[in-house]
Design a protein around this motif. Structure first.
Motif, PDB file in Angstrom:
ATOM      1  N   GLY A   1      11.803   4.204   0.607  1.00 23.54           N
ATOM      2  CA  GLY A   1      10.888   4.526   1.690  1.00 23.54           C
ATOM      3  C   GLY A   1      11.196   3.698   2.922  1.00 23.54           C
ATOM      4  N   GLY A   2      10.288   3.762   3.877  1.00 24.93           N
ATOM      5  CA  GLY A   2      10.493   3.036   5.133  1.00 24.93           C
ATOM      6  C   GLY A   2      11.236   3.908   6.131  1.00 24.93           C
ATOM      7  N   GLY A   3      11.407   3.394   7.349  1.00 27.02           N
ATOM      8  CA  GLY A   3      12.005   4.179   8.428  1.00 27.02           C
ATOM      9  C   GLY A   3      13.349   4.776   8.066  1.00 27.02           C
ATOM     10  N   LEU A   4      14.180   4.023   7.351  1.00 29.42           N
ATOM     11  CA  LEU A   4      15.534   4.509   7.071  1.00 29.42           C
ATOM     12  C   LEU A   4      15.590   5.538   5.947  1.00 29.42           C
ATOM     13  CD1 LEU A   4      16.020   2.039   8.932  1.00 29.42           C
ATOM     14  CD2 LEU A   4      18.256   1.880   7.862  1.00 29.42           C
ATOM     15  N   ALA A   5      14.441   5.753   5.271  1.00 31.17           N
ATOM     16  CA  ALA A   5      14.387   6.826   4.281  1.00 31.17           C
ATOM     17  C   ALA A   5      14.530   8.183   4.971  1.00 31.17           C
ATOM     18  CB  ALA A   5      13.083   6.771   3.491  1.00 31.17           C
ATOM     19  N   ALA A   6      14.322   8.200   6.310  1.00 37.92           N
ATOM     20  CA  ALA A   6      14.517   9.439   7.068  1.00 37.92           C
ATOM     21  C   ALA A   6      15.969   9.911   7.002  1.00 37.92           C
ATOM     22  CB  ALA A   6      14.080   9.243   8.517  1.00 37.92           C
ATOM     23  N   LEU A   7      16.883   9.035   6.610  1.00 38.99           N
ATOM     24  CA  LEU A   7      18.278   9.448   6.407  1.00 38.99           C
ATOM     25  C   LEU A   7      18.367  10.489   5.289  1.00 38.99           C
ATOM     26  CD1 LEU A   7      19.991   5.942   6.636  1.00 38.99           C
ATOM     27  CD2 LEU A   7      20.490   7.880   8.162  1.00 38.99           C
ATOM     28  N   GLY A   8      17.389  10.478   4.414  1.00 42.84           N
ATOM     29  CA  GLY A   8      17.305  11.502   3.373  1.00 42.84           C
ATOM     30  C   GLY A   8      18.522  11.526   2.475  1.00 42.84           C
ATOM     31  N   GLU A   9      19.057  12.716   2.272  1.00 42.68           N
ATOM     32  CA  GLU A   9      20.175  12.859   1.332  1.00 42.68           C
ATOM     33  C   GLU A   9      21.446  12.168   1.827  1.00 42.68           C
ATOM     34  OE1 GLU A   9      20.673  16.674  -0.497  1.00 42.68           O
ATOM     35  OE2 GLU A   9      18.993  15.956  -1.721  1.00 42.68           O
ATOM     36  N   ARG A  10      21.508  11.922   3.131  1.00 42.87           N
ATOM     37  CA  ARG A  10      22.685  11.202   3.651  1.00 42.87           C
ATOM     38  C   ARG A  10      22.728   9.796   3.072  1.00 42.87           C
ATOM     39  NH1 ARG A  10      22.985  11.729  10.030  1.00 42.87           N
ATOM     40  NH2 ARG A  10      25.241  11.734   9.691  1.00 42.87           N
ATOM     41  N   LEU A  11      21.559   9.267   2.679  1.00 37.97           N
ATOM     42  CA  LEU A  11      21.520   7.972   2.003  1.00 37.97           C
ATOM     43  C   LEU A  11      21.532   8.159   0.492  1.00 37.97           C
ATOM     44  CD1 LEU A  11      21.127   4.917   1.809  1.00 37.97           C
ATOM     45  CD2 LEU A  11      18.680   5.245   2.272  1.00 37.97           C
ATOM     46  N   LEU A  12      20.756   9.137   0.018  1.00 39.63           N
ATOM     47  CA  LEU A  12      20.591   9.307  -1.430  1.00 39.63           C
ATOM     48  C   LEU A  12      21.897   9.689  -2.122  1.00 39.63           C
ATOM     49  CD1 LEU A  12      18.415   9.246  -3.651  1.00 39.63           C
ATOM     50  CD2 LEU A  12      18.098  11.702  -3.288  1.00 39.63           C
TER      51      LEU A  12
ATOM     52  N   VAL B   1       0.842  -1.214   0.000  1.00 40.91           N
ATOM     53  CA  VAL B   1       0.000   0.000   0.000  1.00 40.91           C
ATOM     54  C   VAL B   1       0.872   1.257   0.000  1.00 40.91           C
ATOM     55  CG1 VAL B   1      -2.107  -1.001   0.970  1.00 40.91           C
ATOM     56  CG2 VAL B   1      -0.376  -0.068   2.513  1.00 40.91           C
ATOM     57  N   ALA B   2       2.011   1.214   0.679  1.00 41.45           N
ATOM     58  CA  ALA B   2       2.905   2.380   0.645  1.00 41.45           C
ATOM     59  C   ALA B   2       3.406   2.622  -0.777  1.00 41.45           C
ATOM     60  CB  ALA B   2       4.076   2.187   1.605  1.00 41.45           C
ATOM     61  N   ALA B   3       3.642   1.544  -1.524  1.00 42.76           N
ATOM     62  CA  ALA B   3       4.072   1.681  -2.930  1.00 42.76           C
ATOM     63  C   ALA B   3       2.988   2.368  -3.742  1.00 42.76           C
ATOM     64  CB  ALA B   3       4.392   0.306  -3.513  1.00 42.76           C
TER      65      ALA B   3
ATOM     66  N   LEU C   1      14.769   7.742  -6.105  1.00 41.83           N
ATOM     67  CA  LEU C   1      14.091   8.896  -5.521  1.00 41.83           C
ATOM     68  C   LEU C   1      13.822   8.633  -4.045  1.00 41.83           C
ATOM     69  CD1 LEU C   1      11.301   9.154  -8.280  1.00 41.83           C
ATOM     70  CD2 LEU C   1      13.455  10.448  -8.219  1.00 41.83           C
ATOM     71  N   LEU C   2      13.644   9.698  -3.277  1.00 43.75           N
ATOM     72  CA  LEU C   2      13.255   9.549  -1.869  1.00 43.75           C
ATOM     73  C   LEU C   2      11.749   9.729  -1.735  1.00 43.75           C
ATOM     74  CD1 LEU C   2      15.935  11.590   0.102  1.00 43.75           C
ATOM     75  CD2 LEU C   2      15.556   9.115   0.236  1.00 43.75           C
ATOM     76  N   ALA C   3      11.122   8.871  -0.935  1.00 42.61           N
ATOM     77  CA  ALA C   3       9.695   9.042  -0.665  1.00 42.61           C
ATOM     78  C   ALA C   3       9.489  10.304   0.158  1.00 42.61           C
ATOM     79  CB  ALA C   3       9.166   7.827   0.086  1.00 42.61           C
ATOM     80  N   PRO C   4       8.396  11.025  -0.071  1.00 47.01           N
ATOM     81  CA  PRO C   4       8.102  12.186   0.779  1.00 47.01           C
ATOM     82  C   PRO C   4       7.774  11.707   2.188  1.00 47.01           C
ATOM     83  CG  PRO C   4       6.273  11.740  -0.718  1.00 47.01           C
ATOM     84  CD  PRO C   4       7.376  10.790  -1.086  1.00 47.01           C
ATOM     85  N   LEU C   5       8.432  12.301   3.193  1.00 46.90           N
ATOM     86  CA  LEU C   5       8.264  11.823   4.573  1.00 46.90           C
ATOM     87  C   LEU C   5       7.063  12.460   5.254  1.00 46.90           C
ATOM     88  CD1 LEU C   5      11.998  11.905   5.695  1.00 46.90           C
ATOM     89  CD2 LEU C   5      10.640   9.941   4.971  1.00 46.90           C
ATOM     90  N   ASP C   6       6.525  13.510   4.639  1.00 45.97           N
ATOM     91  CA  ASP C   6       5.468  14.271   5.308  1.00 45.97           C
ATOM     92  C   ASP C   6       4.067  13.820   4.912  1.00 45.97           C
ATOM     93  OD1 ASP C   6       5.699  15.044   2.698  1.00 45.97           O
ATOM     94  OD2 ASP C   6       5.480  17.186   3.072  1.00 45.97           O
TER      95      ASP C   6
ATOM     96  N   TYR D   1       8.777   0.636  -4.885  1.00 45.00           N
ATOM     97  CA  TYR D   1       8.938   1.341  -3.613  1.00 45.00           C
ATOM     98  C   TYR D   1       9.772   0.416  -2.744  1.00 45.00           C
ATOM     99  CZ  TYR D   1       7.475   3.360   0.914  1.00 45.00           C
ATOM    100  OH  TYR D   1       7.436   3.928   2.161  1.00 45.00           O
ATOM    101  N   LEU D   2      10.998   0.810  -2.471  1.00 45.54           N
ATOM    102  CA  LEU D   2      11.919  -0.056  -1.712  1.00 45.54           C
ATOM    103  C   LEU D   2      11.858   0.352  -0.247  1.00 45.54           C
ATOM    104  CD1 LEU D   2      14.100  -2.278  -1.790  1.00 45.54           C
ATOM    105  CD2 LEU D   2      15.787  -0.462  -2.163  1.00 45.54           C
ATOM    106  N   ASN D   3      11.232  -0.477   0.554  1.00 46.04           N
ATOM    107  CA  ASN D   3      11.014  -0.164   1.962  1.00 46.04           C
ATOM    108  C   ASN D   3      12.202  -0.662   2.788  1.00 46.04           C
ATOM    109  OD1 ASN D   3       8.617   0.691   3.847  1.00 46.04           O
ATOM    110  ND2 ASN D   3       9.599  -1.073   4.827  1.00 46.04           N
ATOM    111  N   ILE D   4      12.939   0.304   3.358  1.00 48.40           N
ATOM    112  CA  ILE D   4      14.069  -0.058   4.205  1.00 48.40           C
ATOM    113  C   ILE D   4      13.665   0.236   5.640  1.00 48.40           C
ATOM    114  CG2 ILE D   4      16.567   0.086   4.498  1.00 48.40           C
ATOM    115  CD1 ILE D   4      16.707   1.633   1.887  1.00 48.40           C
TER     116      ILE D   4
END
Lengths: 301, 301
Positions: A238-249, A108-110, A276-281, A125-128
């Motif tokens: 996406g997923g919790g670790l997508a919060a790393l944002g550009e530090r991962l991207l 569903v997140a995808a 791409l990064l999923a929007p966190l908001d 949508y790659l959920n990490i």
């Protein structure tokens, strides 16, 4: 109007979506634990949205972490929610008198990412999170595969004699590129592991740098497998670790660019611009649940 | 009636297929080399089929090994045929006055396998020849992916610091599980390498056994990646090395069964029953070319 629910480990996040695609309302309640609480809270949040919006919804979609039979709406197992063999779809359909569809949370997140990011064509949508798994969407519809395993890239073995994986194999991508992989490689404070590893790597700690680089290489490998096998147009992290944002991207893109320099094939894939990064908001899973195809929903008998 | 051509390295294999799906005629001519010969022989074989069947075909499909722009019908490169930037589709369409579609040879073989083996749903055709690549078919139609790279599993790196691959990367699956990989690991008589390796392994030669086992493990890895990523219902082993038949299929299945014993996840995939051998007695690529979707064909201006 359609209602979408994301039943997570701590809260149920629910949205009401207008036919235009606009999210018109959003409610969050605690999830509870075990079949009785989870079902009661699910019904309560649906009733709350119906009362608040004052309109009758046409369908309800539910995303939940676990093993789901999307055809019957049964939850086979959702260990973190204390659910086992629960007829969630039929129970909700009976209560609300509407078609209900139940689906895996990553799927569903995808779907939600496709809606929120206006992605047509095919994307993954790659959920990490604790684990590593992808949902695949084609033309805003889920591609579940022949047996519901599409996107299970986390369980591709990549390290000979690697660490044991929860799936029973060894050296799966999930043992390299997931929250649990980072926690195993960097024991300390659960929940903040990823940030700590990246902070320590940025501060020059060689052990943290090695852990981070191995993690990034694993995520890069998952992205490449999705692109060359399914040839999705984009891979959304996406997923919790997508919060790393550009530090991962940014290191991910550096990895792709380096590979492209020595391989015309990799260069032709244009990986850097396809990750791409999923929007966190945005509540992607709830949003996606509201967009599950209603024609395959469970209805009351 | 539809005409399908498989333009191979030595011969053009062409079939005429009735609307019922029945192959009503088949013609083979030498391919020749270079644009002039290949185009002339292509037109000749189409004319021969039209003359012999006495009916007017509705469409022509062409499969060819190389880099194809299926939207324009241009052959970008087909090195083994001496073709570079040839407007094959438009040239044939102009000559025959019919819609013509040009497609990669592995993709048409995948379509042909779906037809010949009556495979509905999603399946992959894993072509093990000089290289390693898969074609993916969903409901008897090609899944090309966003940029035409779907199924390129041969170029997934699996060995750190492995041997160089033609794509510019190192340790790709193709450097393990392909005819060229066997030839590199077992220098000797090109063309009979696979049989020689398998014969020597059967005779107890430890070096040959190691080469064979590594090859089989690589093929198994490609099958698993296709199953967990795309979740195709079946993977059909085709290409020149499919002639190994059960000598390849049985150890592949043994590999899957062994992995299933230690992993409930792998066991749930049921890999052994999802890997199939392509029928060797049918012109799969020509058959598939005849079944290319005509709505995306090149027509005369």
């Amino acid at each position: 109007m359609r209602i979408g629910l994301d039943i997570g480990g701590t809260k149920i996040d629910a949205v009401a979506v207008a036919p235009t695609g606009q999210t018109v309302d959003r409610v969050r309640v605690p999830t509870g634990f075990g079949a009785e609480q989870v079902v009661a809270n699910t019904l309560q949040v649906i009733d709350a949205l119906r009362g608040r919006t004052g309109t009758t919804p046409t369908a309800v979609g539910i995303g939940i972490p676990g093993l789901i039979d999307h055809e019957t709406g049964w939850v086979r197992h959702a260990v973190n929610l204390g659910l086992s063999e629960v007829a969630l779809g039929p129970l909700v359909a009976e209560h609300v008198g509407l078609p209900v569809q139940v689906e895996n949370d990553v799927n569903v997140a995808a779907l939600g990412a496709a809606q929120a990011m206006h992605l047509d064509g095919a994307h993954a949508y790659l959920n990490i999170g604790t684990g590593l798994a992808a949902g695949i969407v084609v033309d805003r519809r889920l591609w579940r595969g022949a047996r519901g395993n599409a996107g299970e890239v986390g369980h591709i073995p990549v390290l000979a004699d690697g660490p044991p994986c929860v799936c029973g194999q060894r050296g799966c991508l999930e043992t390299v590129a997931s929250g649990s992989a980072l926690a195993a490689a960097w024991p300390g404070h659960p929940g903040t592991t990823a940030t700590e590893v990246f902070d320590s790597a940025d501060a020059g700690d060689p052990a943290a740098t090695a852990v981070r680089d191995r993690f990034v290489a694993g995520v890069a490998s998952a992205v490449r497998i999705l692109v060359v096998t399914v040839d999705v147009d984009s891979v959304v992290i996406g997923g919790g670790l997508a919060a790393l944002g550009e530090r991962l991207l940014l290191p991910l893109r550096a990895d792709f660019d380096e590979a492209a320099r020595s391989s015309p094939f990799v260069a032709s894939l244009g990986l850097s611009s396809r990750v791409l990064l999923a929007p966190l908001d945005q509540p992607l899973a709830a949003l996606g649940a509201a967009h599950l195809a209603p024609e395959s929903a469970v209805t009351t008998a």
